[in-house]
Design a protein around this motif. Structure first.
Motif, PDB file in Angstrom:
ATOM      1  N   LYS A  38       0.045 -24.165 -12.542  1.00 38.58           N
ATOM      2  CA  LYS A  38       0.011 -25.268 -11.647  1.00 38.58           C
ATOM      3  C   LYS A  38       1.023 -24.923 -10.402  1.00 38.58           C
ATOM      4  O   LYS A  38       0.071 -25.292  -9.272  1.00 38.58           O
ATOM      5  CB  LYS A  38       0.544 -26.464 -12.206  1.00 38.58           C
ATOM      6  CG  LYS A  38      -0.466 -26.768 -13.454  1.00 38.58           C
ATOM      7  CD  LYS A  38      -1.864 -27.345 -13.006  1.00 38.58           C
ATOM      8  CE  LYS A  38      -2.639 -28.094 -14.221  1.00 38.58           C
ATOM      9  NZ  LYS A  38      -3.918 -28.317 -13.905  1.00 38.58           N
TER      10      LYS A  38
ATOM     11  N   SER B  32      -0.670 -23.077  -7.569  1.00 37.58           N
ATOM     12  CA  SER B  32      -2.062 -23.771  -6.701  1.00 37.58           C
ATOM     13  C   SER B  32      -1.152 -24.562  -5.689  1.00 37.58           C
ATOM     14  O   SER B  32      -1.868 -25.220  -5.011  1.00 37.58           O
ATOM     15  CB  SER B  32      -2.862 -24.569  -7.644  1.00 37.58           C
ATOM     16  OG  SER B  32      -2.142 -25.732  -8.356  1.00 37.58           O
ATOM     17  N   TRP B  33       0.138 -25.025  -5.784  1.00 36.79           N
ATOM     18  CA  TRP B  33       0.442 -25.837  -4.747  1.00 36.79           C
ATOM     19  C   TRP B  33       0.611 -25.186  -3.217  1.00 36.79           C
ATOM     20  O   TRP B  33       0.864 -24.145  -2.988  1.00 36.79           O
ATOM     21  CB  TRP B  33       2.189 -26.107  -5.425  1.00 36.79           C
ATOM     22  CG  TRP B  33       2.290 -26.933  -6.397  1.00 36.79           C
ATOM     23  CD1 TRP B  33       1.348 -27.606  -7.320  1.00 36.79           C
ATOM     24  CD2 TRP B  33       3.364 -27.023  -7.396  1.00 36.79           C
ATOM     25  NE1 TRP B  33       1.973 -28.211  -8.207  1.00 36.79           N
ATOM     26  CE2 TRP B  33       2.938 -27.931  -8.468  1.00 36.79           C
ATOM     27  CE3 TRP B  33       4.835 -26.474  -7.167  1.00 36.79           C
ATOM     28  CZ2 TRP B  33       4.256 -28.119  -9.456  1.00 36.79           C
ATOM     29  CZ3 TRP B  33       5.561 -26.881  -8.030  1.00 36.79           C
ATOM     30  CH2 TRP B  33       5.199 -27.734  -9.192  1.00 36.79           C
ATOM     31  N   ASP B  34       0.597 -26.276  -2.214  1.00 34.57           N
ATOM     32  CA  ASP B  34       0.607 -25.853  -1.010  1.00 34.57           C
ATOM     33  C   ASP B  34       2.013 -25.284  -0.459  1.00 34.57           C
ATOM     34  O   ASP B  34       2.019 -24.315   0.401  1.00 34.57           O
ATOM     35  CB  ASP B  34      -0.194 -26.765  -0.168  1.00 34.57           C
ATOM     36  CG  ASP B  34      -1.519 -27.324  -0.299  1.00 34.57           C
ATOM     37  OD1 ASP B  34      -2.264 -26.480  -0.869  1.00 34.57           O
ATOM     38  OD2 ASP B  34      -1.880 -28.468  -0.084  1.00 34.57           O
ATOM     39  N   HIS B  35       3.011 -25.930  -1.020  1.00 37.87           N
ATOM     40  CA  HIS B  35       4.386 -25.769  -0.614  1.00 37.87           C
ATOM     41  C   HIS B  35       4.919 -24.687  -1.785  1.00 37.87           C
ATOM     42  O   HIS B  35       4.600 -24.955  -3.091  1.00 37.87           O
ATOM     43  CB  HIS B  35       5.164 -26.991  -0.337  1.00 37.87           C
ATOM     44  CG  HIS B  35       4.755 -27.903   0.760  1.00 37.87           C
ATOM     45  ND1 HIS B  35       5.151 -27.343   2.117  1.00 37.87           N
ATOM     46  CD2 HIS B  35       3.958 -28.905   0.751  1.00 37.87           C
ATOM     47  CE1 HIS B  35       4.228 -28.381   2.804  1.00 37.87           C
ATOM     48  NE2 HIS B  35       3.654 -29.279   1.973  1.00 37.87           N
ATOM     49  N   PRO B  36       5.888 -23.837  -1.314  1.00 44.46           N
ATOM     50  CA  PRO B  36       6.180 -23.058  -2.383  1.00 44.46           C
ATOM     51  C   PRO B  36       7.682 -23.366  -3.199  1.00 44.46           C
ATOM     52  O   PRO B  36       8.525 -22.785  -3.309  1.00 44.46           O
ATOM     53  CB  PRO B  36       6.805 -21.855  -1.440  1.00 44.46           C
ATOM     54  CG  PRO B  36       6.937 -22.246  -0.333  1.00 44.46           C
ATOM     55  CD  PRO B  36       6.245 -23.321   0.089  1.00 44.46           C
ATOM     56  N   TYR B  37       7.213 -24.784  -3.752  1.00 45.94           N
ATOM     57  CA  TYR B  37       8.244 -25.269  -4.461  1.00 45.94           C
ATOM     58  C   TYR B  37       8.696 -24.393  -5.827  1.00 45.94           C
ATOM     59  O   TYR B  37       7.562 -23.745  -6.296  1.00 45.94           O
ATOM     60  CB  TYR B  37       8.026 -26.674  -4.842  1.00 45.94           C
ATOM     61  CG  TYR B  37       7.770 -27.520  -3.607  1.00 45.94           C
ATOM     62  CD1 TYR B  37       9.166 -27.567  -2.552  1.00 45.94           C
ATOM     63  CD2 TYR B  37       6.782 -28.148  -3.376  1.00 45.94           C
ATOM     64  CE1 TYR B  37       8.788 -28.458  -1.413  1.00 45.94           C
ATOM     65  CE2 TYR B  37       6.721 -29.101  -2.358  1.00 45.94           C
ATOM     66  CZ  TYR B  37       7.684 -28.918  -1.323  1.00 45.94           C
ATOM     67  OH  TYR B  37       7.509 -29.913  -0.123  1.00 45.94           O
TER      68      TYR B  37
ATOM     69  N   ARG C 172       9.919 -18.508  -7.573  1.00 45.33           N
ATOM     70  CA  ARG C 172       9.571 -19.513  -7.847  1.00 45.33           C
ATOM     71  C   ARG C 172       9.624 -20.257  -9.117  1.00 45.33           C
ATOM     72  O   ARG C 172       9.586 -21.445  -9.375  1.00 45.33           O
ATOM     73  CB  ARG C 172       8.320 -20.035  -7.022  1.00 45.33           C
ATOM     74  CG  ARG C 172       7.916 -19.595  -5.823  1.00 45.33           C
ATOM     75  CD  ARG C 172       6.636 -19.914  -5.230  1.00 45.33           C
ATOM     76  NE  ARG C 172       6.211 -21.490  -5.741  1.00 45.33           N
ATOM     77  CZ  ARG C 172       4.963 -21.709  -5.739  1.00 45.33           C
ATOM     78  NH1 ARG C 172       3.892 -20.854  -5.353  1.00 45.33           N
ATOM     79  NH2 ARG C 172       4.776 -22.982  -6.020  1.00 45.33           N
TER      80      ARG C 172
ATOM     81  N   PHE D 219       0.395 -33.877  -7.101  1.00 41.15           N
ATOM     82  CA  PHE D 219      -0.438 -33.215  -5.906  1.00 41.15           C
ATOM     83  C   PHE D 219      -0.380 -34.135  -4.756  1.00 41.15           C
ATOM     84  O   PHE D 219      -0.507 -33.852  -3.709  1.00 41.15           O
ATOM     85  CB  PHE D 219      -1.613 -32.369  -6.690  1.00 41.15           C
ATOM     86  CG  PHE D 219      -2.308 -31.835  -5.704  1.00 41.15           C
ATOM     87  CD1 PHE D 219      -2.045 -30.394  -5.374  1.00 41.15           C
ATOM     88  CD2 PHE D 219      -3.593 -32.408  -5.031  1.00 41.15           C
ATOM     89  CE1 PHE D 219      -2.768 -30.056  -4.545  1.00 41.15           C
ATOM     90  CE2 PHE D 219      -4.317 -31.935  -4.246  1.00 41.15           C
ATOM     91  CZ  PHE D 219      -4.007 -30.449  -3.809  1.00 41.15           C
TER      92      PHE D 219
ATOM     93  N   MET E 166       2.539 -34.486  -2.855  1.00 45.54           N
ATOM     94  CA  MET E 166       3.168 -33.457  -2.354  1.00 45.54           C
ATOM     95  C   MET E 166       3.593 -33.018  -0.872  1.00 45.54           C
ATOM     96  O   MET E 166       4.327 -32.337  -0.615  1.00 45.54           O
ATOM     97  CB  MET E 166       2.240 -31.918  -2.791  1.00 45.54           C
ATOM     98  CG  MET E 166       3.022 -30.530  -2.866  1.00 45.54           C
ATOM     99  SD  MET E 166       4.007 -30.720  -4.245  1.00 45.54           S
ATOM    100  CE  MET E 166       2.818 -30.288  -5.368  1.00 45.54           C
ATOM    101  N   HIS E 167       2.446 -33.701  -0.142  1.00 46.79           N
ATOM    102  CA  HIS E 167       2.830 -33.526   1.378  1.00 46.79           C
ATOM    103  C   HIS E 167       3.816 -34.467   1.929  1.00 46.79           C
ATOM    104  O   HIS E 167       4.015 -34.215   3.041  1.00 46.79           O
ATOM    105  CB  HIS E 167       1.440 -33.686   1.967  1.00 46.79           C
ATOM    106  CG  HIS E 167       0.515 -32.573   1.869  1.00 46.79           C
ATOM    107  ND1 HIS E 167       0.435 -31.391   1.937  1.00 46.79           N
ATOM    108  CD2 HIS E 167      -0.623 -32.846   0.741  1.00 46.79           C
ATOM    109  CE1 HIS E 167      -0.515 -30.750   1.563  1.00 46.79           C
ATOM    110  NE2 HIS E 167      -1.243 -31.732   0.731  1.00 46.79           N
TER     111      HIS E 167
END
Length: 690
Positions: free
Chosen positions: A501, A504-509, A542, A667, A670-671
């Motif tokens: 999961k 698949s995130w846009d931000h590298p948290y 990460r 998700f 997330m932005h």
């Protein structure tokens, strides 16, 4: 009929007739035994038994005929054609072989009849070939009616003998079949002899020496009995071998190979009999579940050889203490069970006391002396259960309660107390189904910077929605998973799912995953982590793995070595629930952690307790001096967050900043960098347990 009787009584030597009858009876009895063994055998063994059967049958028929012929007095000289005499023996052996083989084919209705007809014809063929070899100095006349009758009698009785032998429902079929086969041979011979009429051409004085004929008859009888005895000896040897083999197999099937004690199947059979007996006589039966306490430790420290020797010694002790009405079995592993037929409570107490003495006494393994100890659970029929399954299960429940109680070695079944144990076992089974059927889910809780409110990462939290009970707290099902060995597949699933999961995130948290102490003891974690990172494509930096101090205390050297290997992959390590262990400072000194997670218990009291606030301040100062960031868990109010900001805390996590939520909701948000406000707007789950 009178002619046949007259032929037997007047024309034959009755003593030799009795010898012929003895040979015939012995041969038929042995023949039927060998035939039945051939019928039971398969492959080459069946061929061998058919050969012995035909040799025994043919020899018996031929010897009976030859002795009876020598007993017959035609009143004239006699001689024998050697070729036809041998041919008659060959016909008897091959004919009966064909008949008995035909009778054992896969046609149970018609095969015995066909086989019997062939055997009957073989007896007839042997007799009349033998008669052709019998040369008498006189005029021989034949009565065709008696000839036909003799053949018919032989065939009918032979069919009946084979059918009786193969009728498994008939009691004493061996003896009945042998008797009917004797009738087939005897009726053929004497009816056939009644068919012949001899008119001598010379006087009796020129006849063959009767003493020589009698001696020959006795010799044939002895030879025949030797052949029959050989076949019978083969049968008896095989029967003894089969019996011994069956006893060995039965012993192996009903007894434990290591200890020699009865096994689970034997235990179940014995307990069923004892319950039936107690039900009939109004008695009681106690089942004692026994589980060794330190057996795994012996295996781990001194090896499986030492463990096996320990089991043997304890089994020998328990076997030696048994008295009438007592029984002990090994059910598997380090689990044993006892059965006690009891009249009073004192009988049971005495039995348990003797078991305790045997189980708690020191065990010597080479030069080492140790002791295992045991937990015992007792259930009594009919007080605690009315059938074997429930009785054994209740004894197990009581045993598990004893195992969890460090002050008691023996617990008796108590319904109220053991229902909780039963519920836990049921829940453990449900959890196993949930793991296998993918009924679990991951929620994620945000971790933010205290000073800026920026998202730093998310902690993956396992959730289980039971089909009937609803949401089950991790505090309830995680210990169950650890106790039942489910934590390994469960932990691997959580780690793999969380990494997939996060990738698949846009931000590298970062994504944080908790590890169980059991995973360190039973899994090659560095290898597993490396494989999952490669499989999911998540950057090692990460992934953050969280462990508690208790994980390190269990096996410090091994755990720290595993952590160093994981850290070498680029994965960060956080120490969770800091401040609640016993050696926090030593733990921080021994391993350079990447993050300290302050236990939530301090945040719950920071607004009212100066001591809690002082501890938080001290931990933050310690983190700053060691250059290790500190994350405070359980932040639920603005006041708590303000205190953390004032004290210089690095990161925070709690309901104020965001409740655990499914991946889909995370998700969608997330932005939004304003997590401190956005996450608070999420609806609270039915059971919010971080």
């Amino acid at each position: 009929m009178m002619r046949v009787i007259s032929c037997v009584t007047v024309d034959h030597n009755l003593w030799l007739v009795l010898v012929a009858a003895l040979v015939c009876a012995a041969g038929c009895w042995a023949t039927i035994r060998l035939f039945l063994r051939a019928h039971e055998a398969e492959g080459l063994q069946q061929v061998g038994w058919h050969f012995l059967t035909s040799v025994c049958a043919g020899s018996s028929i031929w010897c009976t005929h030859f002795i009876a012929m020598l007993a017959y007095d035609p009143g004239a000289p006699i001689t024998f054609d050697p070729v036809l005499t041998i041919a008659s023996l060959f016909i008897a052996i091959t004919g009966t072989a064909a008949g008995f083989i035909a009778a054992t084919t896969h046609a149970p209705r018609i095969a015995p009849i066909v086989g019997g007809v062939i055997v009957g014809l073989a007896i007839s063929g042997m007799h009349y070939t033998g008669m052709a070899a019998y040369h008498v100095d006189g005029i021989v006349e034949w009565n065709t009616t008696y000839i036909a009758a003799s053949v018919l009698l032989s065939v009918v009785f032979a069919c009946l003998a084979v059918s009786v032998a193969l009728n498994e429902r008939l009691s004493g079929r061996n003896y009945w079949a042998a008797a009917v086969l004797v009738l087939a041979i005897v009726s053929l011979h004497f009816t056939a002899m009644a068919a012949v009429q001899v008119t001598p051409l010379v006087t009796r004085g020129a006849a063959t020496d009767s003493l020589a004929l009698h001696a020959m008859a006795l010799g044939v009888a002895v030879a025949g009995l030797i052949i029959i005895g050989t076949g019978l000896a083969s049968y008896l040897i095989d029967d003894r071998t089969r019996t011994e083999a069956f006893q060995r197999l039965h012993h192996l099937a009903m007894n434990d190979t290591l200890t020699g004690l009865p096994n689970r199947a034997n235990f179940n059979d014995h307990l069923d009999r004892e319950i039936d007996r107690a039900g009939e006589l109004g008695g009681k039966v106690a089942v004692v579940g026994i589980d060794l306490n330190r057996f795994k430790e012996i295996n781990d420290i001194w090896g499986h050889g030492a463990g096996d020797q320990t089991l043997k010694d304890l089994a020998e002790r328990m076997g030696a203490l048994l008295q009438e009405g007592e029984f002990v079995a090994r059910l598997g592993g380090d689990e044993f069970a006892g059965v006690k037929r009891m009249k009073s409570q004192s009988d049971l107490v005495d039995f348990i006391s003797r078991l305790e003495a045997a189980l708690f006494a020191p065990v010597r393994i080479g030069d080492i002396e140790t002791a295992t100890g045991a937990s015992l659970g007792v259930a009594i029929y009919p007080n605690d259960a009315h059938n074997r399954e429930t009785l054994v299960n209740n004894a197990d429940l009581a045993m598990y309660r004893a195992k969890a109680n460090i002050t008691q070695n023996v617990c008796f079944y108590e319904q109220a107390m053991d229902e909780a144990v039963r519920a836990n076992r049921t829940l453990a089974n449900d959890l196993r189904d949930a793991v296998e059927n993918s009924q679990l889910d991951l929620h994620y809780q945000v971790q933010t910077s205290v000073s800026t409110g920026d998202i730093r990462g998310y902690e993956a939290l396992l959730r289980w929605k039971h089909p009937t009970r609803g949401n089950i707290s991790p505090a309830e099902f995680i210990p169950l998973a650890e106790e039942n060995g489910l934590i390994l597949p469960l932990g691997e699933w959580v780690l793999r799912t969380a990494c997939a999961k996060a990738a698949s995130w846009d931000h590298p948290y970062k994504v944080a995953v908790n590890l169980s102490p059991v995973q360190f003891a039973h899994a090659d974690l560095p290898k597993l982590v490396h494989e999952i990172l490669l499989e999911t494509g998540l950057k090692p930096s990460r992934l953050e793995l969280e462990i508690t101090e208790t994980t390190i205390i269990a096996d410090k050297i091994r755990t720290l070595n595993i952590l160093r290997r994981i850290k070498a992959l680029g994965v960060t390590i956080a120490i969770d629930d800091f401040g609640t262990g016993y050696s926090s400072l030593e733990t921080l000194r021994a391993f350079p952690f990447d993050k300290i997670k302050l236990d939530r218990s301090f945040m719950s009291e920071v607004e009212t307790s100066p001591q809690a606030k002082a501890i938080i301040r001290a931990v933050l100062a310690l983190g700053q001096s060691l250059h290790i960031p500190v994350l405070a868990e359980g932040v639920e109010t603005h006041s708590q967050l303000s205190i953390l900001r004032a004290e210089g805390c690095n990161e925070a996590q709690g309901f104020l900043l965001g409740r655990p939520a499914p991946f889909g909701e995370i998700f969608a948000l997330m932005h939004n960098d304003e997590v401190a406000t956005t996450m608070m707007s999420l609806p609270a789950p039915a059971q919010a347990v971080a």
